[in-house]
Design a protein around this motif. Sequence first.
Motif, PDB file in Angstrom:
ATOM      1  N   PHE A 225     -29.766   3.596 -27.429  1.00  0.00           N
ATOM      2  CA  PHE A 225     -29.582   2.319 -26.748  1.00  0.00           C
ATOM      3  C   PHE A 225     -28.226   2.359 -26.048  1.00  0.00           C
ATOM      4  CE2 PHE A 225     -28.745  -2.140 -26.180  1.00  0.00           C
ATOM      5  CZ  PHE A 225     -29.992  -2.750 -26.071  1.00  0.00           C
ATOM      6  N   LYS A 226     -28.202   1.975 -24.768  1.00  0.00           N
ATOM      7  CA  LYS A 226     -26.980   2.077 -23.974  1.00  0.00           C
ATOM      8  C   LYS A 226     -26.617   0.728 -23.360  1.00  0.00           C
ATOM      9  CE  LYS A 226     -27.884   6.922 -22.877  1.00  0.00           C
ATOM     10  NZ  LYS A 226     -28.099   7.939 -21.809  1.00  0.00           N
ATOM     11  N   THR A 227     -25.312   0.434 -23.366  1.00  0.00           N
ATOM     12  CA  THR A 227     -24.818  -0.880 -22.943  1.00  0.00           C
ATOM     13  C   THR A 227     -23.640  -0.714 -21.990  1.00  0.00           C
ATOM     14  OG1 THR A 227     -25.465  -1.823 -25.078  1.00  0.00           O
ATOM     15  CG2 THR A 227     -23.881  -3.079 -23.768  1.00  0.00           C
ATOM     16  N   ASN A 235     -20.646  -0.641  -8.779  1.00  0.00           N
ATOM     17  CA  ASN A 235     -21.640  -0.309  -9.790  1.00  0.00           C
ATOM     18  C   ASN A 235     -21.355   1.097 -10.306  1.00  0.00           C
ATOM     19  OD1 ASN A 235     -23.919  -0.223 -11.427  1.00  0.00           O
ATOM     20  ND2 ASN A 235     -25.328   0.203  -9.749  1.00  0.00           N
ATOM     21  N   ASP A 236     -20.101   1.349 -10.659  1.00  0.00           N
ATOM     22  CA  ASP A 236     -19.706   2.703 -11.046  1.00  0.00           C
ATOM     23  C   ASP A 236     -20.289   3.132 -12.386  1.00  0.00           C
ATOM     24  OD1 ASP A 236     -18.125   0.832 -12.324  1.00  0.00           O
ATOM     25  OD2 ASP A 236     -16.260   1.957 -12.133  1.00  0.00           O
ATOM     26  N   VAL A 237     -20.841   2.217 -13.164  1.00  0.00           N
ATOM     27  CA  VAL A 237     -21.451   2.583 -14.444  1.00  0.00           C
ATOM     28  C   VAL A 237     -22.969   2.726 -14.338  1.00  0.00           C
ATOM     29  CG1 VAL A 237     -19.615   1.465 -15.748  1.00  0.00           C
ATOM     30  CG2 VAL A 237     -21.692   0.183 -15.231  1.00  0.00           C
ATOM     31  N   ASP A 238     -23.523   2.534 -13.137  1.00  0.00           N
ATOM     32  CA  ASP A 238     -24.976   2.664 -12.924  1.00  0.00           C
ATOM     33  C   ASP A 238     -25.763   1.809 -13.916  1.00  0.00           C
ATOM     34  OD1 ASP A 238     -25.532   4.133 -10.638  1.00  0.00           O
ATOM     35  OD2 ASP A 238     -25.229   6.049 -11.624  1.00  0.00           O
ATOM     36  N   VAL A 239     -25.743   0.506 -13.706  1.00  0.00           N
ATOM     37  CA  VAL A 239     -26.363  -0.409 -14.666  1.00  0.00           C
ATOM     38  C   VAL A 239     -27.832  -0.105 -14.910  1.00  0.00           C
ATOM     39  CG1 VAL A 239     -24.738  -2.279 -14.203  1.00  0.00           C
ATOM     40  CG2 VAL A 239     -26.834  -2.145 -12.865  1.00  0.00           C
ATOM     41  N   HIS A 240     -28.535   0.391 -13.909  1.00  0.00           N
ATOM     42  CA  HIS A 240     -29.970   0.598 -14.080  1.00  0.00           C
ATOM     43  C   HIS A 240     -30.313   1.846 -14.890  1.00  0.00           C
ATOM     44  CE1 HIS A 240     -31.138  -2.878 -11.800  1.00  0.00           C
ATOM     45  NE2 HIS A 240     -30.274  -2.547 -10.867  1.00  0.00           N
ATOM     46  N   ALA A 241     -29.286   2.523 -15.371  1.00  0.00           N
ATOM     47  CA  ALA A 241     -29.495   3.630 -16.303  1.00  0.00           C
ATOM     48  C   ALA A 241     -29.388   3.183 -17.751  1.00  0.00           C
ATOM     49  CB  ALA A 241     -28.472   4.733 -16.034  1.00  0.00           C
ATOM     50  N   ASN A 242     -29.204   1.872 -17.986  1.00  0.00           N
ATOM     51  CA  ASN A 242     -28.845   1.395 -19.322  1.00  0.00           C
ATOM     52  C   ASN A 242     -29.777   0.296 -19.825  1.00  0.00           C
ATOM     53  OD1 ASN A 242     -26.026   2.785 -19.716  1.00  0.00           O
ATOM     54  ND2 ASN A 242     -26.077   2.029 -17.614  1.00  0.00           N
ATOM     55  N   ASP A 243     -29.891   0.209 -21.162  1.00  0.00           N
ATOM     56  CA  ASP A 243     -30.765  -0.771 -21.793  1.00  0.00           C
ATOM     57  C   ASP A 243     -30.257  -2.197 -21.619  1.00  0.00           C
ATOM     58  OD1 ASP A 243     -32.633   0.965 -23.934  1.00  0.00           O
ATOM     59  OD2 ASP A 243     -30.703   1.882 -23.474  1.00  0.00           O
ATOM     60  N   GLY A 264     -33.108  -0.982 -18.386  1.00  0.00           N
ATOM     61  CA  GLY A 264     -32.964   0.186 -17.533  1.00  0.00           C
ATOM     62  C   GLY A 264     -32.992   1.467 -18.350  1.00  0.00           C
ATOM     63  N   GLY A 265     -33.303   2.568 -17.692  1.00  0.00           N
ATOM     64  CA  GLY A 265     -33.308   3.870 -18.367  1.00  0.00           C
ATOM     65  C   GLY A 265     -33.879   4.928 -17.457  1.00  0.00           C
ATOM     66  N   LEU A 266     -33.381   6.155 -17.550  1.00  0.00           N
ATOM     67  CA  LEU A 266     -33.739   7.201 -16.584  1.00  0.00           C
ATOM     68  C   LEU A 266     -34.523   8.362 -17.164  1.00  0.00           C
ATOM     69  CD1 LEU A 266     -30.404   7.425 -14.542  1.00  0.00           C
ATOM     70  CD2 LEU A 266     -32.337   5.867 -14.248  1.00  0.00           C
ATOM     71  N   ALA A 267     -34.545   8.524 -18.474  1.00  0.00           N
ATOM     72  CA  ALA A 267     -35.196   9.698 -19.062  1.00  0.00           C
ATOM     73  C   ALA A 267     -36.708   9.645 -18.869  1.00  0.00           C
ATOM     74  CB  ALA A 267     -34.863   9.794 -20.540  1.00  0.00           C
ATOM     75  N   MET A 268     -37.303  10.818 -18.763  1.00  0.00           N
ATOM     76  CA  MET A 268     -38.756  10.963 -18.660  1.00  0.00           C
ATOM     77  C   MET A 268     -39.116  12.338 -19.206  1.00  0.00           C
ATOM     78  SD  MET A 268     -38.971  11.520 -14.541  1.00  0.00           S
ATOM     79  CE  MET A 268     -37.883  12.705 -13.732  1.00  0.00           C
ATOM     80  N   THR A 269     -40.394  12.640 -19.227  1.00  0.00           N
ATOM     81  CA  THR A 269     -40.870  13.936 -19.700  1.00  0.00           C
ATOM     82  C   THR A 269     -41.736  14.559 -18.623  1.00  0.00           C
ATOM     83  OG1 THR A 269     -40.873  13.164 -22.003  1.00  0.00           O
ATOM     84  CG2 THR A 269     -42.165  15.138 -21.502  1.00  0.00           C
ATOM     85  N   HIS A 270     -41.466  15.808 -18.277  1.00  0.00           N
ATOM     86  CA  HIS A 270     -42.279  16.491 -17.271  1.00  0.00           C
ATOM     87  C   HIS A 270     -43.754  16.481 -17.690  1.00  0.00           C
ATOM     88  CE1 HIS A 270     -39.032  17.790 -14.785  1.00  0.00           C
ATOM     89  NE2 HIS A 270     -38.519  18.639 -15.645  1.00  0.00           N
ATOM     90  N   GLY A 271     -44.617  16.081 -16.779  1.00  0.00           N
ATOM     91  CA  GLY A 271     -46.057  16.130 -17.019  1.00  0.00           C
ATOM     92  C   GLY A 271     -46.618  14.977 -17.814  1.00  0.00           C
ATOM     93  N   ASP A 272     -45.784  14.055 -18.251  1.00  0.00           N
ATOM     94  CA  ASP A 272     -46.239  12.908 -19.038  1.00  0.00           C
ATOM     95  C   ASP A 272     -46.072  11.645 -18.201  1.00  0.00           C
ATOM     96  OD1 ASP A 272     -46.732  10.839 -20.799  1.00  0.00           O
ATOM     97  OD2 ASP A 272     -45.513  11.670 -22.429  1.00  0.00           O
ATOM     98  N   LYS A 273     -47.167  11.151 -17.635  1.00  0.00           N
ATOM     99  CA  LYS A 273     -47.089  10.006 -16.731  1.00  0.00           C
ATOM    100  C   LYS A 273     -46.858   8.679 -17.448  1.00  0.00           C
ATOM    101  CE  LYS A 273     -49.650  11.963 -12.844  1.00  0.00           C
ATOM    102  NZ  LYS A 273     -50.749  11.758 -11.866  1.00  0.00           N
TER     103      LYS A 273
END
Length: 580
Positions: A225-227, A235-243, A264-273
């Motif tokens: 969890f990121k805050t 927007n130097d902390v990239d708010v849309h990358a965070n919970d 917000g969050g950016l992680a994903m898994t290759h091949g998993d839609k």
Amino acid sequence: MTDLTNKEQANGPLIVEGKHADNERLKAESNYLRGTIAQDLKDNVTGGFTADNFQLIRTHGMYQQDDRDIRNERAKQKLEPLHNVMLRARMPGGIITPTQWLAIDQFSREKTSYGSIRLTTRQTFQFHGVLKPNIKLMHQTLNEYGIDSIATAGDVNRNVLCTTNPVESELHQEAYEWAKKISEHLLPKTRAYAEIWLDGEKIEEGKDGKEVEPILGSNYLPRKFKTTVVIPPQNDVDVHANDLNFIAIAKDGKLIGFNVLVGGGLAMTHGDKSTYPRKADDFGFVELAKTLDVAAAVVTTQRDWGNRVNRKNAKTKYTLDRVGVDTFKAEVEKRAGITFAESRPYEFTGRGDRIGWTEGFDGKNHLALFIENGRLLDKPNLPLKTGMAEIAKIHKGDFRMTANQNLIVAGVASEDKAEIERLARAHGLMDDGVSVQRKNSMACVAFPTCPLAMAEAERYLPGLVTDVEAILAKHNVADESIILRVTGCPNGCGRAMLAEIGLVGKGPSKYNMHLGGNIAGTRVPKMYKENLNEEDILQEIDSLVARWVAERNNAEAFGDFVIRVGIVDEVKVSKRDFHD
């Protein structure tokens, strides 16, 4: 726990039923994050941690790694991998004193395999290559100087970011204090860290003498969890990358409250839609007095409703998409005892750091130093690390680590400017020849230390930027830039999924190319082409830049251009649009 029943909502069930992921067993059996870490430390047969402890040390701020460049060679010699740990410190808002800096500089020189200090996208520093006999010494050294690594990894709230913004000094100080309060409020209350690493320093207990985790719960969160706390227009902390994000709203230069963004969050898994990067949703405005209540309400709602069955869908962003944003928001209001007001107006105009000197409203001066990839290490004719130590010896203000992997020498009196600049230039920390493109490029660590890396990132980026600089010059736009980010895997550490060009490692020297992020950091890019090698990447960038220069409207940014002309479609709703 919520008193709502596990009924079907408009988007899906509040609680996901099924066999829990093994990490849930691990946390439940850990005795509040202790495990058998202390016993493992005494095991000299292996340089690593065994069984569950491999995962549990993450909640103490460490990842077990090894040097992947020599892994095969050691295997041929019938040796185990050269196990070591990477430590990530907890530094809310990224502020560190010169005294603390000199302490971490000395430890990195004497007790780490790589001798470097790595500034991270989480606005803190990392040690890489700490061998098992030095781990406890590392924690005790940091503690001596008021630093810890509690909850900088694992299924907890991690290091709280805060816009550095040295110009608006008074407002920044207020926002920074809130970042520290939020960090402390959401920390694990277990005594495990102190007992294992600091020889039993006591932390507050529950009334009955037993440990309690009133916010995180006995099984902690379903996933990391990121805050952040952010001061527009940067927007130097990239708010849309965070919970969870608190957007500072000021009146007459004073902080009056926050707009709250969640999911917000950016992680994903290759091949998993079923996985995808996602922007945060705006819940509304809250007054200062309710800030900690709202933070706890968001975290506890995610604690109770987050997916503990499938870790790939366990982040807050998936909980919002499953139960519905309105349902989640209503639960937060109920738990916090508030009703969100309509969000106050704000605008993000950029994400980069203001490299060079700026003067604050208080008359103090601030020098932002560009640190490529955040790696501070002495190289031939480029003694960056020594330079920072020399500055720390005379600096009377503080240092601010940025979420863009740079470092600000903050609070410099006018009479000290010349000497600070002399030291910076003498050690290669200031270089007027660094291009705008290089300043707007970023990468995660990847090889040789990250166990998740599929492709190079930090070691690939400098040469890639040189090639991109040549492409821009070829098309007569050398003084412009494209936000370019490279990650060695799809886990999001380099924030490529908020870039105008985002390269995500797929395999050795192979990357997926995503296009279409924007300058403000409020749009997720979309897949353009898969499995490109390094030569293919340059050919694609050359072709795209040629079109951009020839067909753009006025000063149209690259990311806006590729969407307007249909090179990629805009990602408006990630769950619907990202994989289409």
